[in-house]
Design a protein around this motif. Structure first.
Motif, PDB file in Angstrom:
ATOM      1  N   ARG A   1      57.478  15.700  45.614  1.00 27.29           N
ATOM      2  CA  ARG A   1      56.849  14.226  45.222  1.00 27.29           C
ATOM      3  C   ARG A   1      57.568  13.426  44.462  1.00 27.29           C
ATOM      4  NH1 ARG A   1      51.450  13.894  43.750  1.00 27.29           N
ATOM      5  NH2 ARG A   1      50.761  12.626  42.274  1.00 27.29           N
ATOM      6  N   SER A   2      58.775  14.080  43.788  1.00 21.21           N
ATOM      7  CA  SER A   2      59.657  13.039  42.954  1.00 21.21           C
ATOM      8  C   SER A   2      60.454  12.171  44.190  1.00 21.21           C
ATOM      9  CB  SER A   2      60.593  13.879  42.015  1.00 21.21           C
ATOM     10  OG  SER A   2      59.892  14.667  41.006  1.00 21.21           O
ATOM     11  N   TYR A   3      60.943  12.822  45.265  1.00 16.54           N
ATOM     12  CA  TYR A   3      61.545  12.069  45.973  1.00 16.54           C
ATOM     13  C   TYR A   3      60.792  11.083  46.626  1.00 16.54           C
ATOM     14  CZ  TYR A   3      63.831  10.994  50.483  1.00 16.54           C
ATOM     15  OH  TYR A   3      64.379  10.351  51.580  1.00 16.54           O
ATOM     16  N   LEU A   4      59.383  11.294  47.168  1.00 16.14           N
ATOM     17  CA  LEU A   4      58.673  10.270  47.651  1.00 16.14           C
ATOM     18  C   LEU A   4      58.070   9.224  46.754  1.00 16.14           C
ATOM     19  CD1 LEU A   4      56.320  12.573  49.887  1.00 16.14           C
ATOM     20  CD2 LEU A   4      58.165  10.991  50.860  1.00 16.14           C
ATOM     21  N   GLN A   5      58.199   9.551  45.597  1.00 19.15           N
ATOM     22  CA  GLN A   5      57.899   8.625  44.645  1.00 19.15           C
ATOM     23  C   GLN A   5      58.962   7.504  44.123  1.00 19.15           C
ATOM     24  OE1 GLN A   5      56.465  10.815  41.304  1.00 19.15           O
ATOM     25  NE2 GLN A   5      54.261  10.519  41.745  1.00 19.15           N
ATOM     26  N   GLY A   6      60.161   7.811  44.833  1.00 21.86           N
ATOM     27  CA  GLY A   6      61.398   6.881  44.602  1.00 21.86           C
ATOM     28  C   GLY A   6      62.169   7.366  43.446  1.00 21.86           C
ATOM     29  N   ARG A   7      61.947   8.575  42.813  1.00 16.01           N
ATOM     30  CA  ARG A   7      62.539   8.968  41.817  1.00 16.01           C
ATOM     31  C   ARG A   7      64.295   9.315  42.104  1.00 16.01           C
ATOM     32  NH1 ARG A   7      62.137  11.283  36.639  1.00 16.01           N
ATOM     33  NH2 ARG A   7      63.874  12.854  35.907  1.00 16.01           N
ATOM     34  N   PHE A   8      64.698   9.531  43.022  1.00 15.39           N
ATOM     35  CA  PHE A   8      65.901   9.659  43.455  1.00 15.39           C
ATOM     36  C   PHE A   8      66.555   8.851  44.410  1.00 15.39           C
ATOM     37  CE2 PHE A   8      63.875  14.169  43.577  1.00 15.39           C
ATOM     38  CZ  PHE A   8      64.212  14.478  42.338  1.00 15.39           C
TER      39      PHE A   8
ATOM     40  N   GLN B   1      78.400  29.264  55.753  1.00 13.31           N
ATOM     41  CA  GLN B   1      77.794  27.961  55.354  1.00 13.31           C
ATOM     42  C   GLN B   1      77.055  27.484  56.518  1.00 13.31           C
ATOM     43  OE1 GLN B   1      81.601  26.423  54.044  1.00 13.31           O
ATOM     44  NE2 GLN B   1      80.612  26.023  52.138  1.00 13.31           N
ATOM     45  N   LEU B   2      75.885  26.817  55.721  1.00 16.79           N
ATOM     46  CA  LEU B   2      75.263  25.821  56.725  1.00 16.79           C
ATOM     47  C   LEU B   2      75.083  24.574  55.970  1.00 16.79           C
ATOM     48  CD1 LEU B   2      73.396  24.847  59.301  1.00 16.79           C
ATOM     49  CD2 LEU B   2      71.402  26.159  57.684  1.00 16.79           C
ATOM     50  N   ILE B   3      75.405  23.455  56.415  1.00 14.91           N
ATOM     51  CA  ILE B   3      75.288  22.117  55.914  1.00 14.91           C
ATOM     52  C   ILE B   3      74.852  21.220  57.088  1.00 14.91           C
ATOM     53  CG2 ILE B   3      76.676  19.836  55.210  1.00 14.91           C
ATOM     54  CD1 ILE B   3      78.971  21.943  54.592  1.00 14.91           C
ATOM     55  N   PHE B   4      73.548  20.782  56.524  1.00 14.50           N
ATOM     56  CA  PHE B   4      72.451  19.807  57.388  1.00 14.50           C
ATOM     57  C   PHE B   4      72.367  18.598  57.146  1.00 14.50           C
ATOM     58  CE2 PHE B   4      69.502  22.573  55.235  1.00 14.50           C
ATOM     59  CZ  PHE B   4      68.526  21.603  55.041  1.00 14.50           C
ATOM     60  N   THR B   5      71.760  17.850  57.900  1.00 10.83           N
ATOM     61  CA  THR B   5      71.084  16.397  57.448  1.00 10.83           C
ATOM     62  C   THR B   5      69.736  16.689  58.016  1.00 10.83           C
ATOM     63  OG1 THR B   5      71.825  15.204  59.434  1.00 10.83           O
ATOM     64  CG2 THR B   5      73.211  15.110  57.697  1.00 10.83           C
ATOM     65  N   ALA B   6      68.679  16.014  57.638  1.00 13.35           N
ATOM     66  CA  ALA B   6      67.615  15.907  57.989  1.00 13.35           C
ATOM     67  C   ALA B   6      66.536  14.735  57.389  1.00 13.35           C
ATOM     68  CB  ALA B   6      66.570  17.273  57.500  1.00 13.35           C
ATOM     69  N   ASN B   7      65.623  14.637  58.071  1.00 17.98           N
ATOM     70  CA  ASN B   7      64.615  13.313  57.834  1.00 17.98           C
ATOM     71  C   ASN B   7      63.143  14.055  57.260  1.00 17.98           C
ATOM     72  OD1 ASN B   7      66.145  11.004  58.489  1.00 17.98           O
ATOM     73  ND2 ASN B   7      66.017  11.668  60.350  1.00 17.98           N
ATOM     74  N   ASP B   8      63.080  15.310  57.492  1.00 13.59           N
ATOM     75  CA  ASP B   8      61.646  15.996  57.113  1.00 13.59           C
ATOM     76  C   ASP B   8      61.747  16.179  55.927  1.00 13.59           C
ATOM     77  OD1 ASP B   8      59.518  17.613  57.242  1.00 13.59           O
ATOM     78  OD2 ASP B   8      59.878  18.675  58.731  1.00 13.59           O
ATOM     79  N   VAL B   9      60.733  15.456  54.858  1.00  6.00           N
ATOM     80  CA  VAL B   9      60.883  15.649  53.553  1.00  6.00           C
ATOM     81  C   VAL B   9      60.209  17.056  53.053  1.00  6.00           C
ATOM     82  CG1 VAL B   9      60.710  13.393  52.853  1.00  6.00           C
ATOM     83  CG2 VAL B   9      58.600  14.200  53.462  1.00  6.00           C
ATOM     84  N   GLN B  10      59.282  17.643  54.230  1.00  4.79           N
ATOM     85  CA  GLN B  10      58.858  18.770  53.996  1.00  4.79           C
ATOM     86  C   GLN B  10      59.610  19.990  53.767  1.00  4.79           C
ATOM     87  OE1 GLN B  10      55.323  19.407  53.449  1.00  4.79           O
ATOM     88  NE2 GLN B  10      55.066  17.280  53.845  1.00  4.79           N
ATOM     89  N   LEU B  11      60.977  19.660  53.950  1.00  6.76           N
ATOM     90  CA  LEU B  11      61.966  20.829  53.626  1.00  6.76           C
ATOM     91  C   LEU B  11      62.529  20.354  52.194  1.00  6.76           C
ATOM     92  CD1 LEU B  11      64.119  20.324  57.146  1.00  6.76           C
ATOM     93  CD2 LEU B  11      62.264  21.946  56.570  1.00  6.76           C
ATOM     94  N   ILE B  12      62.226  19.598  51.470  1.00 10.65           N
ATOM     95  CA  ILE B  12      62.474  19.601  50.146  1.00 10.65           C
ATOM     96  C   ILE B  12      61.548  20.523  49.405  1.00 10.65           C
ATOM     97  CG2 ILE B  12      62.800  17.891  48.305  1.00 10.65           C
ATOM     98  CD1 ILE B  12      63.246  15.635  50.258  1.00 10.65           C
ATOM     99  N   ASP B  13      61.907  21.652  49.291  1.00 11.37           N
ATOM    100  CA  ASP B  13      61.263  22.688  48.883  1.00 11.37           C
ATOM    101  C   ASP B  13      61.949  23.660  48.193  1.00 11.37           C
ATOM    102  OD1 ASP B  13      59.369  24.659  48.467  1.00 11.37           O
ATOM    103  OD2 ASP B  13      58.681  25.006  50.548  1.00 11.37           O
ATOM    104  N   GLU B  14      61.704  23.701  46.916  1.00 14.78           N
ATOM    105  CA  GLU B  14      62.592  24.855  46.063  1.00 14.78           C
ATOM    106  C   GLU B  14      62.412  26.351  46.485  1.00 14.78           C
ATOM    107  OE1 GLU B  14      63.263  23.619  41.695  1.00 14.78           O
ATOM    108  OE2 GLU B  14      61.692  22.175  42.261  1.00 14.78           O
TER     109      GLU B  14
ATOM    110  N   VAL C   1      70.939  15.746  43.946  1.00 12.71           N
ATOM    111  CA  VAL C   1      69.577  15.943  43.089  1.00 12.71           C
ATOM    112  C   VAL C   1      69.850  16.079  41.555  1.00 12.71           C
ATOM    113  CG1 VAL C   1      67.254  16.758  42.808  1.00 12.71           C
ATOM    114  CG2 VAL C   1      67.986  15.714  44.862  1.00 12.71           C
ATOM    115  N   THR C   2      70.834  17.005  41.450  1.00 10.39           N
ATOM    116  CA  THR C   2      71.141  17.593  40.055  1.00 10.39           C
ATOM    117  C   THR C   2      71.694  16.843  39.117  1.00 10.39           C
ATOM    118  OG1 THR C   2      73.362  18.438  41.047  1.00 10.39           O
ATOM    119  CG2 THR C   2      71.295  19.986  40.699  1.00 10.39           C
ATOM    120  N   ASP C   3      72.080  15.248  39.771  1.00 10.67           N
ATOM    121  CA  ASP C   3      72.452  14.220  38.994  1.00 10.67           C
ATOM    122  C   ASP C   3      71.417  13.575  38.130  1.00 10.67           C
ATOM    123  OD1 ASP C   3      75.055  14.427  39.869  1.00 10.67           O
ATOM    124  OD2 ASP C   3      75.081  12.320  40.834  1.00 10.67           O
ATOM    125  N   PHE C   4      70.148  13.853  38.565  1.00 13.40           N
ATOM    126  CA  PHE C   4      69.123  13.309  37.715  1.00 13.40           C
ATOM    127  C   PHE C   4      68.683  14.223  36.484  1.00 13.40           C
ATOM    128  CE2 PHE C   4      69.199  11.420  41.892  1.00 13.40           C
ATOM    129  CZ  PHE C   4      68.925   9.963  41.517  1.00 13.40           C
TER     130      PHE C   4
END
Length: 436
Positions: free
Chosen positions: A409-416, A358-371, A395-398
């Motif tokens: 884009r949804s994250y940067l728009q404040g949806r989450f 397993q790999l569990i990580f924290t990050a600030n780089d929103v470019q990693l929010i990539d499906e 995120v799946t709570d939404f």
């Protein structure tokens, strides 16, 4: 493998938060999910936690690190003289803290929980589930330890009396029974001591995992660092106090690499024949004539040193069948987006339904929010509430996320949620520039 981890009343976590790596019905990248058909469990190989600065991401990693240290090395007395609870609420500041961990190990599911207050362990419990029936391995109330039926043949009443003074000194029962190789307890203890690998953002550069140097060299060169190879030369000067202390913790026939601020990368080895040996590692570059030049790692960029650390860690996970769980804080620190995503992708590339890493990580780089990189259920958001407490949710709570919706884009728009709460005077970028 880690299944779930919950935290209540610890640092910025006031209300209970529950983190899990159980997979949803998401079909994307389904071939990478670890399957445990007997238990009906599908576990994710990678999980990324995103959110603004000061939201609690590092506290999440520190919590696991504290629990690991408390279980593996309680003699160092990690209990704090300061209140451990959420300090921004007088009602919780001195209230007990509670951690709970669910693990999938070898032959079953283990559930461990511990409740403690300032300088005192109040309760502790470990249970095991091999079939549908959960069996208690031990329970603790203060210094009173009750052994469950599966362990009664291994732990006598005299043994419990022997352990009582250590329980009074706040040694976890998991440490005392696990270090003594008692029954199924040892599996959980070994996960904390051997399989859980944590790299905190405030930790010194340390790699306790040995990787073939040729593999590290090839990958460092392939990632654009300019390093052609790594050369080790004898190091005869006295070690700094910090390096000396770490060197004393190396077990026989093993080694570690330590990044000393003044000396650079120092490899310390402990062999039965030669004892403790120190070598200084140099990065070999080629000049414009093709001639070799040696560079101390003090001369390398912060990103190169970060890559050297992460490659040692993630290379080991890909080349070994051992079920490591890596927890990395600020995985993107000092790294270009493409480098970070490449490291994550290469980790995932070695995963399938039989994998147990397993790999569990924290990050600030929103470019990693990539499906294209991760599944939707592998994205979590860490946020800070108005009262300063940390919230953590997937995120799946939404609901209503269409198949083609852009998560970044949804994250940067404040949806989450999980965005910096900037004051008007600090908001220097126009929203249309950010989102369009």
């Amino acid at each position: 493998m880690l299944i779930a981890f919950s935290i209540k009343n610890w640092k910025s976590f006031r209300d209970e938060v529950s983190f899990t790596v159980e997979a949803s019905k998401e079909r994307n990248h389904s071939g990478t999910v670890s399957k445990f058909n007997k238990f009906g469990l599908n576990l994710l190989p990678v999980t990324g936690i995103f959110g603004p600065n000061a939201s609690g991401k590092s506290n999440f990693v520190k919590t696991l690190s504290f629990l690991q240290n408390l279980i593996v090395d309680p003699g160092r007395n990690f209990m704090s003289s300061e209140p451990d609870g959420f300090r921004l609420d007088p009602a919780t500041k001195s209230e007990p803290t509670e951690f709970a961990v669910d693990l999938m190990l070898q032959n079953g599911i283990y559930s461990y929980a511990i409740l403690f207050s300032q300088k005192k362990i109040l309760e502790e419990k470990l249970s095991f589930q091999h079939t549908r029936t959960e069996k208690i391995l031990f329970e603790r109330k203060g210094e009173r330890l009750t052994i469950g039926e599966p362990l009664k043949k291994d732990v006598s009443e005299d043994a419990i009396k022997f352990l009582t003074p250590f329980l009074l000194k706040n040694y976890p029962a998991l440490n005392l029974l696990g270090a003594a190789n008692i029954g199924k307890v040892v599996s959980v203890f070994n996960w904390f001591s051997n399989s859980l690998k944590i790299i905190r953002s405030d930790s010194p550069f340390i790699s306790r995992l040995e990787t073939e140097e040729t593999s590290v060299e090839e990958r460092l060169y392939g990632l654009g660092t300019g390093i052609c190879s790594i050369k080790a030369l004898p190091f005869s000067r006295p070690l700094s106090q910090n390096v000396e202390r770490l060197a004393q913790s190396i077990s026989e026939d093993s080694s570690m690499v330590i990044m000393d601020p003044q000396e650079g990368a120092i490899r310390i080895s402990n062999t039965s024949s030669a004892g403790i040996k120190a070598e200084k590692l140099f990065a070999l570059h080629k000049n414009c004539r093709g001639e070799e030049e040696l560079f101390s790692f003090t001369d390398e960029s912060a990103g190169t040193k970060r890559l050297f650390n992460l490659i040692n860690t993630l290379d080991k996970s890909n080349s070994s069948g051992d079920p490591f769980t890596f927890v990395i804080d600020d995985i993107d620190r000092s790294l270009h987006t493409k480098l970070t995503s490449s490291l994550i992708y290469q980790f995932i590339d070695g995963c399938d339904e039989l994998s147990r890493k397993q790999l569990i990580f924290t990050a600030n780089d929103v470019q990693l929010i990539d499906e294209d990189l991760l599944r939707r259920d592998e994205f979590w958001i860490c946020d800070r509430a108005f009262d300063g407490s940390t919230t953590l949710y997937p995120v799946t709570d939404f609901k209503g996320l269409g198949a083609k919706r852009d998560l970044q884009r949804s994250y940067l728009q404040g949806r989450f949620g999980g965005l910096p709460n900037l004051t008007a005077s600090c908001t220097i970028l126009n929203e249309s520039y950010l989102y369009d």
